[in-house]
Design a protein around this motif. Structure first.
Motif, PDB file in Angstrom:
ATOM      1  N   GLN A  87      33.211  19.761  75.187  1.00 57.03           N
ATOM      2  CA  GLN A  87      32.548  19.420  73.819  1.00 57.03           C
ATOM      3  C   GLN A  87      32.598  17.868  73.914  1.00 57.03           C
ATOM      4  N   GLN A  88      33.512  16.949  74.628  1.00 57.70           N
ATOM      5  CA  GLN A  88      33.100  15.556  74.646  1.00 57.70           C
ATOM      6  C   GLN A  88      32.020  15.162  75.340  1.00 57.70           C
ATOM      7  N   ALA A  89      31.577  16.082  76.314  1.00 55.48           N
ATOM      8  CA  ALA A  89      30.181  15.602  77.291  1.00 55.48           C
ATOM      9  C   ALA A  89      28.932  15.892  76.342  1.00 55.48           C
ATOM     10  N   ARG A  90      29.113  17.035  75.476  1.00 58.78           N
ATOM     11  CA  ARG A  90      28.081  17.213  74.572  1.00 58.78           C
ATOM     12  C   ARG A  90      27.720  16.300  73.648  1.00 58.78           C
ATOM     13  N   GLU A  91      28.808  15.690  72.978  1.00 51.96           N
ATOM     14  CA  GLU A  91      28.603  14.513  72.115  1.00 51.96           C
ATOM     15  C   GLU A  91      28.383  13.151  72.806  1.00 51.96           C
ATOM     16  N   ARG A  92      28.851  12.891  73.960  1.00 54.96           N
ATOM     17  CA  ARG A  92      28.524  11.713  74.850  1.00 54.96           C
ATOM     18  C   ARG A  92      27.245  11.556  75.080  1.00 54.96           C
ATOM     19  N   TYR A  93      26.760  12.568  75.687  1.00 54.28           N
ATOM     20  CA  TYR A  93      25.360  12.301  76.112  1.00 54.28           C
ATOM     21  C   TYR A  93      24.069  12.830  75.590  1.00 54.28           C
ATOM     22  N   LYS A  94      24.449  13.604  74.185  1.00 53.64           N
ATOM     23  CA  LYS A  94      23.454  13.825  73.223  1.00 53.64           C
ATOM     24  C   LYS A  94      22.340  12.732  72.918  1.00 53.64           C
TER      25      LYS A  94
END
Length: 495
Positions: A87-94
């Protein structure tokens, strides 16, 4: 009129006879000899340069690899990540996504943190453009090429294939690196990824200066950068220079994210090698890496690398650290100094001016400082390996973390590394949650007045620095606030 079908054995016999006749009719040197162990083929078309045909074992390895066409080591590094990290990676690299994803498809599948299988989809027009130039040097890299290209495929799918250009320069390999590069060259083109792969038989001569040779080899990988500028007026916004490492998708994304977030001149990972006497991985590239106080980093286990106390504290918490220089397997560069005066490039030291004979990577860091792009950053979260042994140690599955470090659970949620002591270990970087401090912009300070330099002037087979180390005086400009002032805005939208 109908022709009777020729029996297969007869057709094969006719084909063999025709082949023999054609072979005799053509001049020698045009057709290669048969595949066998050790022959040397001299071609008129290659200016009589010699190369060794693959052995039976090498041919078997190529065919075995062709049957899978998948990464050896990095295939699992993000597949089983915990849901909170995903979930964090999805938001971070969006903010790095360089295309408009279809409504029913998640871009995260290309990252490898969700379900695999969507990375081959053709996505619609780009949401925004930020051009990335990947430069790679390879030498006897047969074992890492599948992983390297698998990661390039996935990262490029996220950044947008139309936004990515890959330049590979290989020279002097004695394994089947060249043959494997031809295969992946075709694969990259099949997905619309632009790639230039140039190979050479050149090796360093016995009397060539090591750094001069390495600088020339690295500059070869940069040739398309200047060719595209001159022929098509195409400029790139970010350069990613990669050594022969085993990267995961989120390794490269995090380095790019930190580079753009901080408008850094150079952004590096942390690379490791196995130390037989200690029986543990140790930090590797300490010939290049220098702390912001100018001291060399140590070839030491994870906890004891930095001498500067503040840098050491940040390293213990896996937080980005300002350094004077680094390379460490992957370096993300602001391309502006390549396009504008003083037009930096890789070089050897100016020995006639008594410049210390440092690595070509150290010297380009010094040149970035002097050009006013001295915002140099090291990202400890990204841990790189050059072989399977170290890769397996720094990328274990979560269930092994307690056994590796001897931690006993002291409470907290099993799937929350913020509250679980075992998950704060140095291992498992693709499963550790991001802390708010990792997203804070670095407050860059001017460079040190002196930098520790251990020169390497010798030629031949000398396998290490051969000049007494010195504290080298740095130019005045690198010690001024102007050296760390942002000159090229590369931030993502919304950050």
């Amino acid at each position: 009129m109908q022709f009777r079908r020729v029996p297969t054995p007869l057709a094969l016999l006719v084909g063999l006879l025709l082949g023999l006749l054609i072979g005799r009719a053509l001049p020698s040197g045009i057709l290669a000899p048969s595949w066998s162990n050790g022959p040397i083929f001299v071609s008129r078309l290659s200016a009589r340069k010699q190369f060794t045909l693959p052995s039976t074992d090498q041919r078997h390895r190529v065919l075995e690899l062709l049957s899978t066409l998948s990464p050896h080591h990095t295939t699992e590094c993000t597949r089983n990540s915990q849901p909170l990290y995903v979930q964090q990676a999805r938001e971070r690299y969006k903010s790095l996504v360089g295309y408009e994803p279809p409504a029913q498809s998640s871009w995260l599948s290309s990252l490898g943190l969700g379900g695999f299988g969507d990375s081959q989809h053709v996505h619609s027009a780009p949401a925004k453009e930020h051009k990335y130039f990947f430069a790679i040097n390879l030498y006897n890299s047969f074992d890492i090429i599948p992983d390297l290209f698998a990661t390039l495929f996935r990262v490029s799918a996220i950044l947008g294939y139309h936004n990515v250009y890959v330049s590979i320069y290989e020279n002097g390999s004695t394994d089947q690196t060249k043959a494997l590069l031809r295969i992946f060259d075709a694969l990259t083109r099949s997905v619309g990824l632009r790639v230039t792969i140039r190979t050479s038989t050149r090796t360093r001569g016995a009397f060539n200066h090591r750094i001069e040779y390495l600088a020339e080899v690295r500059n070869q990988a940069f040739n398309p950068l200047h060719e595209l500028r001159d022929s098509h007026n195409e400029y790139f916004d970010t350069i990613i220079f990669m050594n022969d490492i085993l990267p995961c998708v989120d390794d490269l994304l995090e380095l790019i994210w930190q580079s753009r977030r901080n408008n850094a001149g150079i952004t590096c990972a942390a690379d490791y090698m196995y130390h037989e006497e200690i029986g543990s991985p140790v930090f590797y590239d300490n010939w290049v890496a220098r702390d912001i106080n100018g001291t060399a980093l140590e070839n030491a286990p994870f906890e004891a690398i930095f001498h500067d106390a503040y840098s050491s504290d940040r390293f213990q918490m896996h937080l980005p650290i300002q350094v004077q220089s680094c390379w460490n397997g992957v370096a993300v560069l602001d391309p502006a100094p390549f396009y504008t005066p003083p037009y930096v490039s890789f070089r050897m030291a100016k020995l006639t001016e008594e410049e210390c004979s440092a690595s070509e990577c150290s010297l380009i860091c010094n040149d970035y400082w002097e050009a006013g792009y001295g915002r140099i950053l090291m990202v400890p979260r990204v841990k790189l390996a050059y072989d399977k042994k170290v890769f397996d140690i720094v990328h274990p599955s979560r269930r092994n973390l307690t056994a590796i470090r001897g931690y006993v659970r002291l409470g907290g949620l099993p799937d929350n590394p913020r509250t679980d002591p075992q998950d704060r270990s140095w291992f498992g970087p693709h499963d550790r949650l991001f802390t708010p401090e990792e997203s804070e912009e670095i407050e860059f300070v001017p460079g040190p007045s002196h930098v520790w330099c251990w020169g390497w002037d010798g030629a031949g087979d000398i396998d290490g620095p051969d000049v007494d180390p010195i504290w080298e005086l740095m130019p005045n400009r690198s010690q001024s606030a102007e050296a760390v002032t942002v000159k090229h805005q590369r931030k993502m939208d919304g950050l």
